[in-house]
Scaffold this active site. Structure first.
Site, PDB file in Angstrom:
ATOM      1  N   GLU A  50      14.358 -11.408 -12.626  1.00  0.00           N
ATOM      2  CA  GLU A  50      13.252 -10.440 -12.576  1.00  0.00           C
ATOM      3  C   GLU A  50      13.721  -8.999 -12.777  1.00  0.00           C
ATOM      4  OE1 GLU A  50      13.777 -12.827 -10.368  1.00  0.00           O
ATOM      5  OE2 GLU A  50      11.934 -14.013 -10.104  1.00  0.00           O
ATOM      6  N   GLN A 113       8.183 -17.312   1.261  1.00  0.00           N
ATOM      7  CA  GLN A 113       8.320 -16.349   0.166  1.00  0.00           C
ATOM      8  C   GLN A 113       7.358 -15.170   0.286  1.00  0.00           C
ATOM      9  OE1 GLN A 113       8.452 -18.420  -3.676  1.00  0.00           O
ATOM     10  NE2 GLN A 113      10.682 -18.621  -3.443  1.00  0.00           N
ATOM     11  N   LYS A 162      -2.330 -14.741  -3.891  1.00  0.00           N
ATOM     12  CA  LYS A 162      -2.607 -15.903  -4.725  1.00  0.00           C
ATOM     13  C   LYS A 162      -4.077 -16.314  -4.681  1.00  0.00           C
ATOM     14  CE  LYS A 162      -0.792 -20.466  -5.928  1.00  0.00           C
ATOM     15  NZ  LYS A 162       0.258 -21.472  -5.648  1.00  0.00           N
ATOM     16  N   MET A 475      34.767   3.406 -15.058  1.00  0.00           N
ATOM     17  CA  MET A 475      34.533   4.699 -14.424  1.00  0.00           C
ATOM     18  C   MET A 475      35.082   4.726 -13.003  1.00  0.00           C
ATOM     19  SD  MET A 475      33.568   7.701 -14.996  1.00  0.00           S
ATOM     20  CE  MET A 475      32.496   7.719 -16.423  1.00  0.00           C
TER      21      MET A 475
END
Length: 562
Positions: A50, A113, A162, A475
């Site tokens: 994601e 979740q 949902k 770096m």
């Protein structure tokens, strides 16, 4: 008025906003929305994480100037996009992030979740919505897109439970709406523009500092007109790189921690700066106190919150910077205000620029960073879009890759997000499939989102990864060499993975270039390819990025290559 479920209303509303593509990953809490992709004309581009979906939407938004859209499910899916949202917020990029949420009745009850994504995202979004009924969705979407792309652009989160996606309602898709307290447009104050002109005309050593806001507002022509009328040299912030053609005689390139030597030097000698669309970050100006010590600062910005935040301004012009610059151009033409190029200041600027072009010491080897990036510039068409990852390669790109066509160079400058460049390049290519898109990468940063090769291959999005591979977190290694007496801890990545084989395993093209001839051929091969290509370029792990302004010091304390 039409009856439909919330998920269907979301798709219809997005189609009305002109959305053609979204980037995302399905899960349990957003499946009703995903089911609607089968019944609409919006292309869903499947990602492998994601965070990459958010970076793709970010890249799309920076190139198209329209909000890119990313999708994630609830819980970890939603939290995974937070880094991408924060990156977009830091760089003022328009984005819509749509997350699924547990049903309304389960919110706050530790459901499977569940995450309080609204609470977590609030500090890093321009606005967040959580519709609790399906009938709210059309107006929420309309407002979300308006907020994301107006004024100072930024990310907007729409978190949809949902059951709200599944329930039916009579939908109204509004053409007009009101958002209390949101006023994205401020007309520039003409009196303040007039004062800015007087200050510039009376200055002996004026300079223009163009920031990222110049690119966001597409104020390229106005900036160039003012610079040429008044013969004022132009430096940019790193985010503003590409606001002004870097092959123009008045261009000095980026200032700052890894800015051009001539840009930093001229900025320290200037007596007046016209700063356009910049927040004066510490990476650009060094210590705030030293920067403003001798300067009169004229600050133009769309966001009034930036005025006086980091630097004391003599004149402030609030409003869209393109609108402000247009007014300035009109006034200058009415005054017939024009400077010749024979001023003492311009002569000094030209001499300084020529000196550093000749005397800046570069890596002596054939495959030094400067030569590699100049080869890329030589071969790439001017209209090509370049993104970068975060690290040494990013700063070498700042120093040695000249942007000729404004608005074609993008990087994660505010948050400095490793792993941003490659998925952002995919989003950029979706927005502009007609031009080559190249991600200038380092091995450390590319490793973080290299699984987006699957997206590039399976979705037929042929971007080029230009990988400067020094087998280390470059770096960090440079800072350990410079500030920690060469105690090298946790930076050696070894020769793992083999990036050519990695690319091939995804079905992409992998090419290793170990000489300038091989590099020339590799770039030309990649440009002709219809699949994503990774060009692996081994370089010296000990090569540093110089010039360098150490943290907590001023531009005058720039460290130069010895």
């Amino acid at each position: 008025m039409e009856t439909m479920i919330g998920a269907r209303a979301l798709m219809v509303a997005m189609e009305k906003e002109g959305v053609k593509e979204v980037f995302g990953l399905p899960g349990g809490a957003n499946l009703p929305m995903y089911d609607e992709f089968a019944r609409c004309d919006i292309r869903h581009i499947l990602v492998r994480h994601e965070q990459s979906a958010a970076h793709m939407a970010d890249g799309f938004g920076r190139v198209s100037r329209k909000p890119g859209v990313c999708f994630a499910t609830s819980g970890p899916g939603a939290t995974n996009i937070l880094t991408g949202i924060a990156t977009a917020q830091a760089d003022s990029s328009p984005m819509i992030a749509v997350t699924g949420q547990v049903p309304v009745a389960m919110i706050g009850r530790d459901a499977f979740q569940e995450s309080d994504i609204i609470g977590m995202a609030n500090p890093v979004v321009k606005y967040a919505f959580q519709p609790r009924t399906p009938g709210e969705i059309p107006e929420v979407v309309r407002k979300g897109f308006y907020i994301a792309e107006t004024g100072r652009p930024g990310p907007v989160l729409i978190d949809i439970p949902k059951d709200v996606q599944q329930k039916e309602a009579s939908m109204v898709f509004p053409d007009e709406f009101k958002i209390r307290g949101y006023h994205p447009w401020t007309d520039p104050d003409i009196v303040h523009v007039e004062r800015a002109i007087e200050m510039l005309l009376s200055a002996e050593k004026p300079i223009i500092l163009a920031g990222g806001g110049t690119i966001i507002s597409s104020a390229f022509a106005e900036l160039q007109t003012i610079a040429e009328l008044l013969m004022i040299p132009v430096v940019t912030t790193f985010k503003g790189k590409g606001a002004f053609p870097e092959n123009h005689p008045l261009s000095l390139g980026p200032i700052g921690m890894h800015g051009h030597a001539e840009a930093n030097k001229m900025m320290t000698e200037a007596d007046c700066v016209l700063a356009i669309g910049t927040r004066f970050s510490d990476r650009s100006v060094g210590t705030f106190e030293a920067f403003e010590k001798r300067l009169k600062i004229i600050h133009m910005d769309v966001d009034p919150a930036e005025i006086g935040k980091n630097q004391t301004t003599s004149v402030a012009v609030v409003g869209d910077v393109r609108a402000s610059l247009r007014i300035m151009v009109k006034m200058l033409l009415q005054k017939t205000a024009k400077r010749t190029q024979d001023t003492v200041w311009i002569k000094h600027v030209k001499e300084t620029k020529a000196y550093w072009k000749e005397h800046l010491k570069l890596h002596p080897g054939e495959m030094g960073a400067a030569k590699i990036l100049r080869k890329l510039r030589e071969v790439l068409p001017h209209e090509s879009i370049v993104t970068t990852e975060v690290g040494q390669h990013q700063m070498w790109a700042s120093l040695f890759y000249d942007v000729i066509q404004p608005g074609t160079f993008f990087s994660s400058t505010g948050l400095g997000t490793m792993g941003w460049g490659f998925p952002a390049a995919i989003g950029a290519k979706v927005a502009r499939p007609d031009v080559p898109v190249v991600d200038i990468a380092g091995d450390g940063s590319f490793s973080m989102t290299e699984n987006s090769l699957a997206t590039a291959v399976l979705e037929d999005i042929p971007v080029i990864v230009f990988l400067l591979n020094n087998f280390t977190l470059g770096m960090v290694a440079q800072w350990q060499r410079t500030f920690y007496d060469r105690r090298m801890i946790g930076v050696d990545q070894g020769k793992c993975p083999d990036y050519v084989k990695l690319a091939e395993s995804y079905g992409a093209q992998g090419i290793r270039a170990q000489s300038m001839d091989e590099l020339d051929k590799a770039i030309k091969t990649a440009l002709k390819s219809d699949v994503a290509t990774v060009i692996d370029i081994p370089i010296d792990p000990e090569e540093d990025v110089l010039p360098f302004v150490a943290p907590g010091t001023s531009l005058a304390d720039m460290i130069l290559p010895s």
